[in-house]
Each structure stands twice: as structure tokens, then as C-alpha cells.
Write a protein that holds these residues in place. Structure first.
Motif, PDB file in Angstrom:
ATOM      1  N   ALA A   1      30.219  52.831  29.529  1.00 46.33           N
ATOM      2  CA  ALA A   1      30.886  52.581  29.258  1.00 46.33           C
ATOM      3  C   ALA A   1      30.801  51.328  28.249  1.00 46.33           C
ATOM      4  O   ALA A   1      30.958  50.480  28.474  1.00 46.33           O
ATOM      5  CB  ALA A   1      32.765  52.596  30.104  1.00 46.33           C
TER       6      ALA A   1
ATOM      7  N   ALA B   1      35.779  54.761  24.423  1.00 50.37           N
ATOM      8  CA  ALA B   1      37.105  55.642  24.874  1.00 50.37           C
ATOM      9  C   ALA B   1      37.682  54.587  23.885  1.00 50.37           C
ATOM     10  O   ALA B   1      39.020  54.938  23.277  1.00 50.37           O
ATOM     11  CB  ALA B   1      37.565  56.073  26.725  1.00 50.37           C
ATOM     12  N   TYR B   2      36.803  53.440  24.079  1.00 50.63           N
ATOM     13  CA  TYR B   2      37.384  52.381  23.535  1.00 50.63           C
ATOM     14  C   TYR B   2      36.997  51.395  22.226  1.00 50.63           C
ATOM     15  O   TYR B   2      37.789  50.424  21.927  1.00 50.63           O
ATOM     16  CB  TYR B   2      38.079  51.285  24.552  1.00 50.63           C
TER      17      TYR B   2
ATOM     18  N   SER C   1      42.891  59.801  22.619  1.00 52.22           N
ATOM     19  CA  SER C   1      43.555  59.293  23.606  1.00 52.22           C
ATOM     20  C   SER C   1      44.114  57.849  22.948  1.00 52.22           C
ATOM     21  O   SER C   1      44.993  57.551  23.662  1.00 52.22           O
ATOM     22  CB  SER C   1      43.510  59.439  24.724  1.00 52.22           C
ATOM     23  N   LYS C   2      43.000  56.751  22.461  1.00 46.87           N
ATOM     24  CA  LYS C   2      43.621  55.431  22.523  1.00 46.87           C
ATOM     25  C   LYS C   2      43.424  55.001  21.230  1.00 46.87           C
ATOM     26  O   LYS C   2      44.853  55.171  21.048  1.00 46.87           O
ATOM     27  CB  LYS C   2      42.376  54.738  22.602  1.00 46.87           C
TER      28      LYS C   2
ATOM     29  N   ASP D   1      29.844  56.272  27.359  1.00 47.58           N
ATOM     30  CA  ASP D   1      31.439  56.371  26.679  1.00 47.58           C
ATOM     31  C   ASP D   1      32.214  55.171  25.732  1.00 47.58           C
ATOM     32  O   ASP D   1      32.444  54.345  26.300  1.00 47.58           O
ATOM     33  CB  ASP D   1      32.231  56.255  28.130  1.00 47.58           C
TER      34      ASP D   1
ATOM     35  N   LEU E   1      32.924  64.800  29.579  1.00 44.65           N
ATOM     36  CA  LEU E   1      32.189  63.914  30.842  1.00 44.65           C
ATOM     37  C   LEU E   1      31.789  64.935  32.089  1.00 44.65           C
ATOM     38  O   LEU E   1      30.643  65.092  32.541  1.00 44.65           O
ATOM     39  CB  LEU E   1      32.291  62.769  31.703  1.00 44.65           C
TER      40      LEU E   1
ATOM     41  N   TYR F   1      39.943  61.328  41.432  1.00 45.93           N
ATOM     42  CA  TYR F   1      40.247  59.808  40.771  1.00 45.93           C
ATOM     43  C   TYR F   1      41.887  60.003  40.874  1.00 45.93           C
ATOM     44  O   TYR F   1      42.883  60.982  40.960  1.00 45.93           O
ATOM     45  CB  TYR F   1      39.809  60.485  39.362  1.00 45.93           C
TER      46      TYR F   1
ATOM     47  N   ARG G   1      45.107  65.890  24.545  1.00 44.41           N
ATOM     48  CA  ARG G   1      44.114  66.432  25.347  1.00 44.41           C
ATOM     49  C   ARG G   1      42.946  66.449  24.173  1.00 44.41           C
ATOM     50  O   ARG G   1      42.347  68.031  24.390  1.00 44.41           O
ATOM     51  CB  ARG G   1      44.078  66.749  27.009  1.00 44.41           C
TER      52      ARG G   1
ATOM     53  N   GLY H   1      39.882  66.248  26.471  1.00 42.68           N
ATOM     54  CA  GLY H   1      40.075  64.986  26.987  1.00 42.68           C
ATOM     55  C   GLY H   1      38.356  64.591  26.608  1.00 42.68           C
ATOM     56  O   GLY H   1      37.537  65.197  26.929  1.00 42.68           O
ATOM     57  N   SER H   2      38.098  63.423  26.541  1.00 40.53           N
ATOM     58  CA  SER H   2      36.780  63.171  26.997  1.00 40.53           C
ATOM     59  C   SER H   2      36.186  63.020  28.697  1.00 40.53           C
ATOM     60  O   SER H   2      35.085  63.099  28.780  1.00 40.53           O
ATOM     61  CB  SER H   2      35.979  61.639  26.726  1.00 40.53           C
ATOM     62  N   ASP H   3      37.420  62.939  29.344  1.00 40.43           N
ATOM     63  CA  ASP H   3      37.466  63.571  30.892  1.00 40.43           C
ATOM     64  C   ASP H   3      36.373  64.831  30.936  1.00 40.43           C
ATOM     65  O   ASP H   3      35.757  64.750  32.042  1.00 40.43           O
ATOM     66  CB  ASP H   3      38.943  63.471  31.773  1.00 40.43           C
TER      67      ASP H   3
ATOM     68  N   THR I   1      37.651  59.452  22.707  1.00 39.70           N
ATOM     69  CA  THR I   1      38.641  60.627  22.644  1.00 39.70           C
ATOM     70  C   THR I   1      39.543  60.015  21.660  1.00 39.70           C
ATOM     71  O   THR I   1      39.614  58.885  20.575  1.00 39.70           O
ATOM     72  CB  THR I   1      38.600  59.475  24.328  1.00 39.70           C
TER      73      THR I   1
ATOM     74  N   TYR J   1      34.400  52.647  34.870  1.00 43.32           N
ATOM     75  CA  TYR J   1      35.101  53.596  35.196  1.00 43.32           C
ATOM     76  C   TYR J   1      35.354  54.620  36.259  1.00 43.32           C
ATOM     77  O   TYR J   1      34.118  54.920  36.490  1.00 43.32           O
ATOM     78  CB  TYR J   1      35.110  54.053  34.061  1.00 43.32           C
TER      79      TYR J   1
ATOM     80  N   ALA K   1      35.178  49.939  30.955  1.00 39.82           N
ATOM     81  CA  ALA K   1      36.710  50.000  31.122  1.00 39.82           C
ATOM     82  C   ALA K   1      36.273  49.514  33.048  1.00 39.82           C
ATOM     83  O   ALA K   1      35.257  50.025  33.952  1.00 39.82           O
ATOM     84  CB  ALA K   1      37.224  51.399  31.534  1.00 39.82           C
TER      85      ALA K   1
END
Ligand code: PMP
Length: 353
Positions: A151, A183-184, A209-210, A181, A90, A15, A218, A85-87, A207, A111, A155
């Protein structure tokens, strides 16, 4: 290729994260960070953790953080898994639920890390095209598969799938894990967490993170029925028992509990997102309806790559992807009110040149 590489390393498709510039003074609207920063209570909790206690390993079970998250969702701690982190979650989910099975299905535009995990775990990816307005039709996910990845909001489009759509995908795939997912999600979509008690195939991933502005700490988490959570724990404890350090555990718990900061900052982001979308539209941009903290915009008269370069020259970083269907779009994170104004002024100048 080096003679020292294992055969799989040659097949990886790593990535590419958005640029994290070393020089200061840039307006950074390229990696969907939150401009308002973490809750002051989270920062205080992190500072309070920076003592001699750091000689001790952190809690491998993230007990307090998981309990705090579970309590506000009306669930138990064994419905929650925490990760770096959500990464990371995943990645753990791929190993826990998708490896060695039929292809995993996800939209063609989503994503891009999903494809990276497919390569890492030798899982076949089956992509389903979004429609011409970049929307996801749940009917397209009625197919034999090893798992589904959605997602929501998506995204880089920012478009949200209503809860009924997520539920339709869950009902159509009772024998496969459907990973949502989110994330947002806090910027305007409906979370599927409410469906967890009813669907044993649902895993929701979120997450800090946002919406909690802690990308640097993380921390991510998953919500699912205990059998799925147990699988993630087994993977975690076969790789790294302590993915969350003491600072992360303390900061995330305090951030979760500071509802007031969370509400105020996410509202500001949503207000500026909608205002910036209107501003861009007034300049002739096509802007997709966003339920996230970013906008995905195209301009008929101006190639996205040229705009991206022009903005860079004016000190504004946004994200451009070279993938086929979206190469004429820019993904623009929502910054502070002043940063959004600077973006609109810069696009205005570029378009008038
Ligand atoms: N999912 C999506 C859709 C994302 O855009 C991101 C951020 N790049 C992530 C997951 C990962 O976020 P994090 O690892 O910071 O929790």
C-alpha cells in the motif's frame, strides 16, 4: 460454526470496517473519507442518470470510464479495469494472481484487509516487519513468493515509499505480480502508474473513495498491462458482470474529468493535514510523516485507547487498532479546517485533564 456452513466459512477472518454511526452531530475522522464531498459535476451526472434508463443493465465493460482514465494516463482502455471499490479489485486480484501459489508478501503493518483475502482464498500470508520508524525497505522483498502487496502510501502509517523503492521491488520479483494499492496516492505520493508500460508484473490499484470523495459510490480501478487486466476481467465475468451500476459509471466519469475540483479539494486536505500534524506535535504527539489524508499519532504520556474514548465522549470519532506494534497510536482522518481545529482543541483538553 453452524452445521450449514461450508468448511471455508469457519476459517474466514472478516475485515472490521470503521464505525458508520447512525446518530448525527459527530465529527467523523475514523474512516478516511474526504470532507469536501464529490465534484458538483459528478453529482449532476448521477442525477441525470436517475431516469427510466435504470431499467437497462449498465455497460459491463465500463467502456467510457476506462477510456477517460486511460486517456489521461497516456494508456489504452485495455490497460484499465474498473470495479466496485478498490476492495473488490483486490479480491479479484487475489483470485487472478495469487491463489494456489507461494505465499503473498506484505508488511506487518498495513491494510488489514490483505489478511482477510488470504483467509478467503487460502493463500499463505508472509509478513515483513517495517523498520522501527515504520518504513518499508525494498530489499526485504527480495524473496521467492507468489506475489507482493504494497500500500503506497501505506495505511495506517501514511508513509510513502518513493518510486525508486517500488521499482526495486518490481525488478526483484519479475515472476510475481506486485500489486501497489494507491488508495491514498493523490495526497502526496508518487504513483507507479508511469511504470506500467515497462513492467508486465505491475498492477496499480486506485479508488474514487478518497481524493474524489466518492466512498459511497463504490468505484475503484486497476492499471496494468493488458494480460493482467484480462485476468481481472475473466474473474469479474465469472462472478458479477455488472459490479458498477449506471449511477456509479456516470458519477465516476464526471468526477474524473473535473480536474479543478479534484485539485482544489485535495490541496485543502493536504494543507490541513500538515497544519494538524504540527498542532499535534506541539501538544507532544509523535506524528508519522503522512502522504495520505490521515495522521498516525501516539502520545507518550497518554494511552491511545484512553484518548480514543475521551475523543468519542467529545463527539469525535478516530480509529484505534489493537494490533501489537500500533496499539498506542490513533489514526486520525483529515476533516475540514473546522473539524481539524475541533480535534486539536479536544486533544488539548484531554491532555490537560
Ligand atoms: N486500500 C486501502 C489501503 C484502504 O485504506 C482502503 C479503504 N478502506 C481501500 C483500499 C478500499 O477502498 P475502496 O474499496 O473504498 O476503494
Amino acid at each position: 460454526m453452524s452445521r450449514f456452513w461450508s468448511p471455508i466459512v469457519d476459517t474466514l477472518r472478516p475485515y472490521t470496517p470503521g464505525e458508520q454511526p447512525r446518530e448525527g452531530g459527530l465529527i467523523k475522522l475514523n474512516t478516511n473519507e474526504n470532507p469536501y464531498g464529490p465534484s458538483p459535476l459528478a453529482l449532476e451526472a448521477i442525477r441525470n442518470e436517475t431516469g427510466n434508463g435504470l431499467r437497462l443493465y449498465p455497460d459491463p465493460e465500463a467502456t467510457e470510464l476506462r477510456a477517460a482514465i486511460a486517456a489521461s494516463l497516456g494508456l489504452k482502455a485495455d490497460h484499465i479495469h474498473a470495479g466496485n471499490g478498490s476492495d473488490e479489485i483486490l479480491a479479484q486480484a487475489f483470485l487472478a494472481f495469487f491463489c494456489g501459489k507461494r505465499p503473498v508478501v506484505f508488511p506487518d503493518i498495513t491494510y488489514s484487509f490483505y489478511k482477510t483475502y488470504c483467509a478467503l482464498y487460502a493463500v499463505e500470508a508472509e509478513t515483513v516487519p517495517l523498520d522501527e520508524t515504520f518504513r518499508c525497505d525494498p530489499q526485504d522483498y527480495r524473496r521467492p513468493c507468489g506475489g507482493v502487496l504494497i500500500a503506497n502510501p501505506n495505511a495506517p502509517t501514511g508513509i510513502a515509499l518513493p518510486l525508486e523503492g517500488v521499482e526495486e521491488i518490481l525488478r526483484q520479483n519479475p515472476d510475481a505480480v506486485v500489486l501497489v494499492d494507491e488508495a491514498y496516492v493523490d495526497f502526496g505520493a508518487e504513483s507507479a502508474a508511469v511504470l506500467v508500460p515497462r513492467y508486465d508484473n505491475l498492477l496499480v490499484v486506485q479508488t474514487f473513495s478518497k481524493s474524489r470523495s466518492l466512498a459511497g459510490l463504490r468505484v475503484g480501478f486497476a492499471i496494468g498491462q493488458p494480460q493482467l487486466i484480462e485476468a481481472l476481467r475473466r474473474v469479474k465475468d465469472s462472478f458479477n458482470s455488472y459490479p458498477l451500476d449506471r449511477l456509479a459509471l456516470a458519477g465516476a466519469k464526471a468526477a474524473w474529468q473535473d480536474r479543478d475540483w479534484f485539485e482544489r479539494t485535495r490541496q485543502r486536505v493536504m494543507v490541513d493535514r500538515d497544519r494538524t500534524a504540527e498542532g499535534l506535535k506541539a501538544q507532544g504527539f509523535d506524528v508519522l510523516p503522512s502522504a495520505a489524508n490521515f495522521l498516525f499519532a501516539a502520545h507518550e504520556g497518554f494511552a491511545a485507547e484512553r484518548l480514543w474514548k475521551g475523543l468519542r465522549e467529545q463527539g469525535i470519532l478516530v480509529r484505534h487498532f489493537s494490533q501489537d506494534r500500533i496499539r498506542n497510536r490513533l489514526r486520525i482522518s483529515v476533516g475540514t479546517t473546522a473539524e481539524c481545529d475541533a480535534l486539536l482543541a479536544a486533544t488539548g483538553t484531554l491532555l490537560n485533564k
